[in-house]
Design a protein around this motif. Structure first.
Motif, PDB file in Angstrom:
ATOM      1  N   ILE A   8      -0.679   5.798   1.989  1.00 58.11           N
ATOM      2  CA  ILE A   8      -2.085   6.110   2.186  1.00 58.11           C
ATOM      3  C   ILE A   8      -2.890   5.554   1.020  1.00 58.11           C
ATOM      4  CG2 ILE A   8      -1.901   8.394   1.087  1.00 58.11           C
ATOM      5  CD1 ILE A   8      -4.026   9.360   3.137  1.00 58.11           C
ATOM      6  N   GLU A  16      -7.083  14.397   3.330  1.00 58.05           N
ATOM      7  CA  GLU A  16      -6.165  13.568   4.124  1.00 58.05           C
ATOM      8  C   GLU A  16      -4.957  13.165   3.282  1.00 58.05           C
ATOM      9  OE1 GLU A  16      -8.062  10.344   6.245  1.00 58.05           O
ATOM     10  OE2 GLU A  16      -9.853  11.563   6.611  1.00 58.05           O
ATOM     11  N   PHE A  20      -1.147  13.962   4.246  1.00 60.28           N
ATOM     12  CA  PHE A  20      -0.217  12.831   4.319  1.00 60.28           C
ATOM     13  C   PHE A  20       1.027  13.102   3.468  1.00 60.28           C
ATOM     14  CE2 PHE A  20       1.538   8.680   3.522  1.00 60.28           C
ATOM     15  CZ  PHE A  20       1.249   7.920   4.655  1.00 60.28           C
ATOM     16  N   HIS A  34      -1.826   7.634  10.852  1.00 58.33           N
ATOM     17  CA  HIS A  34      -3.004   8.048  10.091  1.00 58.33           C
ATOM     18  C   HIS A  34      -4.207   7.203  10.462  1.00 58.33           C
ATOM     19  CE1 HIS A  34      -5.412   7.867   6.141  1.00 58.33           C
ATOM     20  NE2 HIS A  34      -5.749   8.981   6.773  1.00 58.33           N
ATOM     21  N   PHE A  51      -5.307  12.235  12.007  1.00 59.98           N
ATOM     22  CA  PHE A  51      -3.861  12.081  12.202  1.00 59.98           C
ATOM     23  C   PHE A  51      -3.530  12.314  13.676  1.00 59.98           C
ATOM     24  CE2 PHE A  51      -4.184  13.204   7.748  1.00 59.98           C
ATOM     25  CZ  PHE A  51      -3.261  12.369   7.131  1.00 59.98           C
TER      26      PHE A  51
END
Length: 573
Positions: A8, A16, A20, A34, A51
């Motif tokens: 990510i 987020e 993740f 994602h 997601f």
């Protein structure tokens, strides 16, 4: 855990990143994608899913993540103000959009449950009594922190998904474990709507290297300006590369994870831009004419044969729909490229619609405007002047003066016949072209004009140009032009300039073809006079030509042409 992408970006929202990290630490055999944007599947309205999780023995879970440290609903609105739409409605809308498209593409997923939930990893949230939200639809900070491991977190998500399925009588539990084949199908289905694609980095670098070869020294600084300034205004005449720059900036901003719109005024160039950007297969990159994009975003379907009243009322109808906060949220862009800005700034009703698409309006929003403000005759000249002053005050500015499209001889003809501003071009990239670059021919009547158009076409074809590289442009409206007679009497195939892929000689009108170009341009139906004649169309039409230009004028206007040319000669002494 099969994470797509496998890492990510650190610039992603903190919430987020938290989610993740928890997911990737789990050993579950799930697929986690994602950042999907379903805008292409939902009339290009903002329809993002943070997601999408495929749980092989349960179904597909759509997760909306909010990174705020405080979030709530006071009975009438969500707070803080940055939460412009209910997170639960966002997740639900995205879930339905995903299922509609998924079932339409992959019939095997017709019985796969698709459910949603919201996660607030950094904020406490108590479900309000006056909101129809179930406890299994949300995981707040305390519940998220209570999942000490990735396995515990995934177990909690699975329980939430099972409760959501059990509570909805229209959803049946999954009876058969999704196979590896179906999982691969799902991954391939999601690829075009993935917002973050690290594997595309090499392709982006290659395209940027190719673009560097195309851009002139005067054009390259615009890309740096848009990197360092939220608002940029580029002014330049026809053929200075404005649309090329606009398309590239739109692509770069979308590659940064922004939701980007490319708008113009002209329908044909809007179709061209939409086609160019669609080739990128990027869900957050939307292009087209301003009205077509606005109608799509607000769910307005034009009648089969729209009349003048429809177009007159359309801006107010669009504005009315965009006053709905939910509609405005779904329609708004993070960054807007506005090409042919002179046509939009001169139309207050249309400009008001476009402003509603900019997060922060003209004062605080992020956008690139590109326009030719010197040589366009517009009905809203006063409005253009006032709005242009406002944009110039808010934006970093750049002036393009090098003509990169036309041979110098063609550009000079455009300047002479149109009365265009002599300072429009500081120079021409293309100095050659030979004696046959352009030609002006007189015709007596329609039949004579058809014969001479055919001769021009034959000359172009004999010189090695293909049918698709020739465009016939009527100086006036199609209905009053020689075009119908030409189609009837010619043995050659003619196609509308809007049919980009079709084989045949293109046709259009000068006004409709604004912003486009072709190697050979044949301008027809020119009837010069000293009253009511729009000489500025010469500028628009002539500057479309890359290699060859043919102009056909009625013999009655010969003396008027001589007078204009002579006057232009004196003006240049």
């Amino acid at each position: 855990m099969h994470m797509i992408p496998v890492f990510i970006d650190e610039s992603a929202p903190l919430g987020e990143i938290d989610v993740f990290r928890k997911l990737e630490s789990s050993g579950h055999d799930w697929i986690v994608i994602h950042s999907l944007d379903l805008a292409p599947y939902n009339n290009y309205r903002r329809t993002e899913i943070d997601f999408v999780i495929l749980i092989p023995d349960v179904g597909i879970l759509c997760v909306e993540v909010k990174s705020h440290r405080e979030i709530g609903f006071d009975g009438s609105r969500w707070y803080p103000d940055s939460v412009t739409k209910s997170p639960f409605r966002q997740a639900q809308d995205a879930r339905f959009a995903l299922r509609r498209r998924l079932v339409g593409r992959l019939s095997a997923f017709a019985h796969v449950p698709v459910i949603h939930c919201c996660i607030f990893p950094r904020a406490d949230f108590a479900v309000p009594a006056n909101v129809s939200i179930q406890s299994f639809e949300v995981m707040d900070r305390r519940r998220f922190a209570g999942c000490g491991t990735g396995e515990a977190f995934c177990d909690a998500l699975k329980r939430m998904a099972q409760l959501a399925i059990g509570a909805d009588p229209q959803i049946s539990p999954l009876k058969v474990l999704l196979s590896a084949f179906h999982r691969d199908e799902f991954i391939n289905f999601c690829f075009p709507i993935r917002k973050r694609r690290p594997e595309k980095a090499a392709e982006i670098l290659h395209r940027e290297a190719e673009l560097e070869k195309l851009l002139r020294e005067q054009q390259r600084p615009v890309l740096r300006l848009t990197d360092n300034n939220p608002r940029v205004l580029v002014e330049g005449g026809a053929g200075t590369g404005k649309s090329l720059i606009g398309i590239e900036v739109a692509r770069r901003k979308a590659a940064q994870g922004l939701r980007v719109g490319y708008l113009c005024f002209n329908r044909l160039i809007g179709n061209w831009a939409a086609r160019e950007l669609a080739a990128d297969n990027h869900p957050d990159l939307i292009g087209g004419s301003a009205f077509s994009v606005l109608m799509s975003l607000t769910g307005i379907d034009p009648p089969n044969d729209p009349d003048a009243d429809f177009w007159a009322q359309l801006p107010l109808l669009i504005q009315d729909r965009l006053t709905d906060p939910a509609c405005a949220h779904d329609a708004r862009f993070d960054y807007l490229v506005i090409d042919e800005a002179q046509d939009i700034l001169a139309r207050p009703d249309l400009l008001d619609c476009v402003r509603l698409l900019i997060d922060g309006d003209l004062i605080g929003g992020s956008y690139l405007m590109l326009g030719d403000f010197r040589n366009q005759v517009l009905t809203g000249a006063d409005e253009l002047k006032a709005n242009l002053v406002e944009v110039r005050h808010q934006a970093a500015r750049w002036l393009l003066t090098e003509n990169c499209r036309n041979y110098k001889s063609i550009g000079q003809v455009a300047m002479t016949l149109s009365m265009a501003d002599r300072s429009t071009y500081s120079g021409y990239m293309r100095q050659g072209g030979g004696l046959q670059t352009w030609d002006l021919t007189m015709y007596e009547d329609a039949k004579d004009q058809v014969r001479k158009i055919s001769e021009c076409i034959d000359l172009a074809l004999d010189s090695g140009f293909r049918d698709e590289e020739i465009t016939v442009l009527s100086f006036g409206a199609e209905q009053k032009s020689v075009l119908p007679l030409l189609w009837e009497q010619s043995q050659r195939r003619f196609v509308s300039a809007a049919q980009f892929e079709a084989k045949g000689i293109r046709w259009s009108t000068v006004s409709a073809y604004k912003g486009l170009e072709n190697k050979v341009i044949i301008i027809t139906d020119v009837m010069p006079s000293d009253s009511g004649f729009n000489r500025h169309r010469f500028y628009t039409g002539i500057t479309r030509a890359i290699e060859r230009l043919y102009i056909l004028c009625h013999a009655s206007g010969k003396s008027q042409l001589v007078e204009w040319v002579a006057f232009a000669g004196k003006d240049n002494e």
